[in-house]
Motif scaffolding. Sequence first.
Motif, PDB file in Angstrom:
ATOM      1  N   GLY A  36      21.662  -1.701 -80.338  1.00 59.19           N
ATOM      2  CA  GLY A  36      20.387  -1.217 -80.078  1.00 59.19           C
ATOM      3  C   GLY A  36      19.476  -1.386 -81.430  1.00 59.19           C
ATOM      4  O   GLY A  36      18.220  -1.703 -81.285  1.00 59.19           O
ATOM      5  N   GLY A  37      20.094  -0.879 -82.493  1.00 63.49           N
ATOM      6  CA  GLY A  37      19.193  -0.913 -83.529  1.00 63.49           C
ATOM      7  C   GLY A  37      19.054  -2.734 -84.042  1.00 63.49           C
ATOM      8  O   GLY A  37      17.762  -2.685 -84.419  1.00 63.49           O
ATOM      9  N   GLY A  38      19.789  -3.513 -83.560  1.00 69.23           N
ATOM     10  CA  GLY A  38      19.550  -4.803 -83.848  1.00 69.23           C
ATOM     11  C   GLY A  38      18.325  -5.521 -82.951  1.00 69.23           C
ATOM     12  O   GLY A  38      17.642  -6.073 -83.347  1.00 69.23           O
ATOM     13  N   MET A  42      14.537  -7.255 -83.633  1.00 68.26           N
ATOM     14  CA  MET A  42      14.392  -8.450 -83.115  1.00 68.26           C
ATOM     15  C   MET A  42      13.391  -8.619 -81.998  1.00 68.26           C
ATOM     16  O   MET A  42      12.650  -9.566 -81.851  1.00 68.26           O
ATOM     17  CB  MET A  42      15.627  -9.295 -82.531  1.00 68.26           C
ATOM     18  N   LEU A  43      13.260  -7.809 -81.130  1.00 72.04           N
ATOM     19  CA  LEU A  43      12.404  -7.868 -79.859  1.00 72.04           C
ATOM     20  C   LEU A  43      10.869  -7.541 -80.225  1.00 72.04           C
ATOM     21  O   LEU A  43      10.783  -6.714 -81.189  1.00 72.04           O
ATOM     22  CB  LEU A  43      12.860  -6.908 -78.859  1.00 72.04           C
ATOM     23  N   PRO A  44      10.117  -8.216 -79.475  1.00 79.48           N
ATOM     24  CA  PRO A  44       8.617  -7.701 -79.727  1.00 79.48           C
ATOM     25  C   PRO A  44       8.295  -6.355 -79.453  1.00 79.48           C
ATOM     26  O   PRO A  44       9.039  -5.742 -78.593  1.00 79.48           O
ATOM     27  CB  PRO A  44       7.893  -8.830 -78.725  1.00 79.48           C
ATOM     28  N   ALA A  45       7.455  -5.747 -80.183  1.00 82.40           N
ATOM     29  CA  ALA A  45       7.059  -4.318 -79.813  1.00 82.40           C
ATOM     30  C   ALA A  45       6.571  -4.277 -78.441  1.00 82.40           C
ATOM     31  O   ALA A  45       6.939  -2.982 -78.149  1.00 82.40           O
ATOM     32  CB  ALA A  45       5.998  -3.925 -80.913  1.00 82.40           C
ATOM     33  N   LYS A  46       6.059  -5.038 -77.852  1.00 84.53           N
ATOM     34  CA  LYS A  46       5.400  -5.054 -76.436  1.00 84.53           C
ATOM     35  C   LYS A  46       6.415  -4.805 -75.506  1.00 84.53           C
ATOM     36  O   LYS A  46       6.407  -3.941 -74.663  1.00 84.53           O
ATOM     37  CB  LYS A  46       4.599  -5.890 -76.255  1.00 84.53           C
ATOM     38  N   ARG A  47       7.515  -5.390 -75.857  1.00 86.90           N
ATOM     39  CA  ARG A  47       8.624  -5.270 -74.888  1.00 86.90           C
ATOM     40  C   ARG A  47       9.207  -3.782 -75.173  1.00 86.90           C
ATOM     41  O   ARG A  47       9.726  -3.245 -74.081  1.00 86.90           O
ATOM     42  CB  ARG A  47       9.899  -6.402 -75.182  1.00 86.90           C
ATOM     43  N   LEU A  48       9.536  -3.554 -76.316  1.00 86.32           N
ATOM     44  CA  LEU A  48      10.023  -2.254 -76.729  1.00 86.32           C
ATOM     45  C   LEU A  48       9.334  -1.001 -75.995  1.00 86.32           C
ATOM     46  O   LEU A  48       9.655   0.154 -75.768  1.00 86.32           O
ATOM     47  CB  LEU A  48      10.295  -1.898 -78.301  1.00 86.32           C
ATOM     48  N   GLU A  49       7.955  -1.255 -76.037  1.00 82.57           N
ATOM     49  CA  GLU A  49       7.174  -0.170 -75.508  1.00 82.57           C
ATOM     50  C   GLU A  49       7.345   0.128 -73.728  1.00 82.57           C
ATOM     51  O   GLU A  49       6.984   1.144 -73.169  1.00 82.57           O
ATOM     52  CB  GLU A  49       5.628  -0.495 -75.637  1.00 82.57           C
ATOM     53  N   ASP A  53      14.700   3.899 -74.012  1.00 80.80           N
ATOM     54  CA  ASP A  53      15.787   4.021 -74.476  1.00 80.80           C
ATOM     55  C   ASP A  53      16.338   2.706 -74.596  1.00 80.80           C
ATOM     56  O   ASP A  53      15.995   1.742 -73.639  1.00 80.80           O
ATOM     57  CB  ASP A  53      16.610   4.955 -73.833  1.00 80.80           C
ATOM     58  N   TYR A  54      16.868   2.010 -75.892  1.00 80.76           N
ATOM     59  CA  TYR A  54      17.346   0.761 -75.709  1.00 80.76           C
ATOM     60  C   TYR A  54      18.373   0.609 -74.675  1.00 80.76           C
ATOM     61  O   TYR A  54      18.643  -0.694 -74.315  1.00 80.76           O
ATOM     62  CB  TYR A  54      17.956   0.412 -77.167  1.00 80.76           C
ATOM     63  N   GLN A  55      19.038   1.492 -74.174  1.00 84.16           N
ATOM     64  CA  GLN A  55      20.025   1.342 -72.906  1.00 84.16           C
ATOM     65  C   GLN A  55      19.426   0.886 -71.875  1.00 84.16           C
ATOM     66  O   GLN A  55      20.049   0.286 -70.958  1.00 84.16           O
ATOM     67  CB  GLN A  55      20.784   2.694 -72.803  1.00 84.16           C
ATOM     68  N   ASP A  56      18.109   1.098 -71.783  1.00 78.11           N
ATOM     69  CA  ASP A  56      17.071   0.346 -70.643  1.00 78.11           C
ATOM     70  C   ASP A  56      16.983  -0.906 -70.718  1.00 78.11           C
ATOM     71  O   ASP A  56      16.577  -1.566 -69.686  1.00 78.11           O
ATOM     72  CB  ASP A  56      15.876   0.995 -70.390  1.00 78.11           C
TER      73      ASP A  56
END
Length: 344
Positions: A36-38, A42-49, A53-56
């Motif tokens: 999840g930290g990795g 690596m993923l674009p900020a827009k995707r993380l928004e 939770d990274y599990q999603d």
Amino acid sequence: MIVWLNGTFGAGKTTAAHELLDLLPGSTLYDPELLGGGLRLMLPAKRLEDVDDYQDLPSWRRMVVDTAAALLTEVPGPLVTPMTLLRQEYRDEIFGSLAARRIPVRHVLLHAEETILRARISRREEEEADLGTGASTRAWSLAHLGAYATALEWLADDAHVVDTTRLTPRQTAEQVAEAVRTGAGSCDIVQTPEPTAETLAAGVLLFDDEERVLLVDPTYKPGWEFPGGIVEPGEAPSRAGVREVAEELGIQLPCTPRLLVMDWEAPKPPGFGGLRLLFDGGTLSGDRIRQLLLPGAELRDWRFVTEAEAEKLLPPVRWNRLRWALRARARGCPLNLEAGVPVG
């Protein structure tokens, strides 16, 4: 093998995991939180928004399985995995994919009373105060206690429970090691091999006298599904549907079911796509419904639902297929779909 130590923050997963390494020969610590930290890096900020939770992230759930398989080519195992997993559909996806890789899972829930959890979280906050992260960690941890309480019903049924309320980390690890040795917490999930090419699948729609459709809840993948499965080489698709209904539900259909929908599913990595057929299995009488049987390693539940209720339970692709199948049934004419859209 993977020894999956589940439980909310403060249950003692990480400390017990480190103690467990001394008790299980050849074991290796495997922490999916690092993945999840990795991904955060690596993923674009827009995707993380888009996720809380990274599990999603589907990529995280797939990486958990792929990384476990890769690690087990390097070390003898077992892998000791201290990871909170509170959403049952994520459990189904991850554990089902591990089963497809022939990687057995021992699911152990480390449980503690809420007062103990809160005390441990506060103590952890004090320990992290010097790093300036204690308050944020405490708020995050306390916020997840409600989700844990909600998930506890299915977790207690699925996992072997070890109450850590009055145990030291070493005592917890000793109880987990004994559970592993005796086979407790074994997840007997159907081992459905991951496809390596396009597949042909046949599903069967079964109805009650209120015209509601039968859905089943698989243990090995997320979301609800129609009875059915992969068509074997040399097998007629309609006969495959009849076979799957008999294997999954214990129901022998009296005649060959009528085709409702043929849908070409486009390949979408990591999936290969293929043809998906839905057949009309007809209406089940009350007596036949009462005779429904579920294979525990494959299905955990069934229910009859309306079209609107199905939309809330099925993944979008399956619900769209059902929507068109119900219209084809009403019209008495099968439909040909490509990527979910009628053609011809």
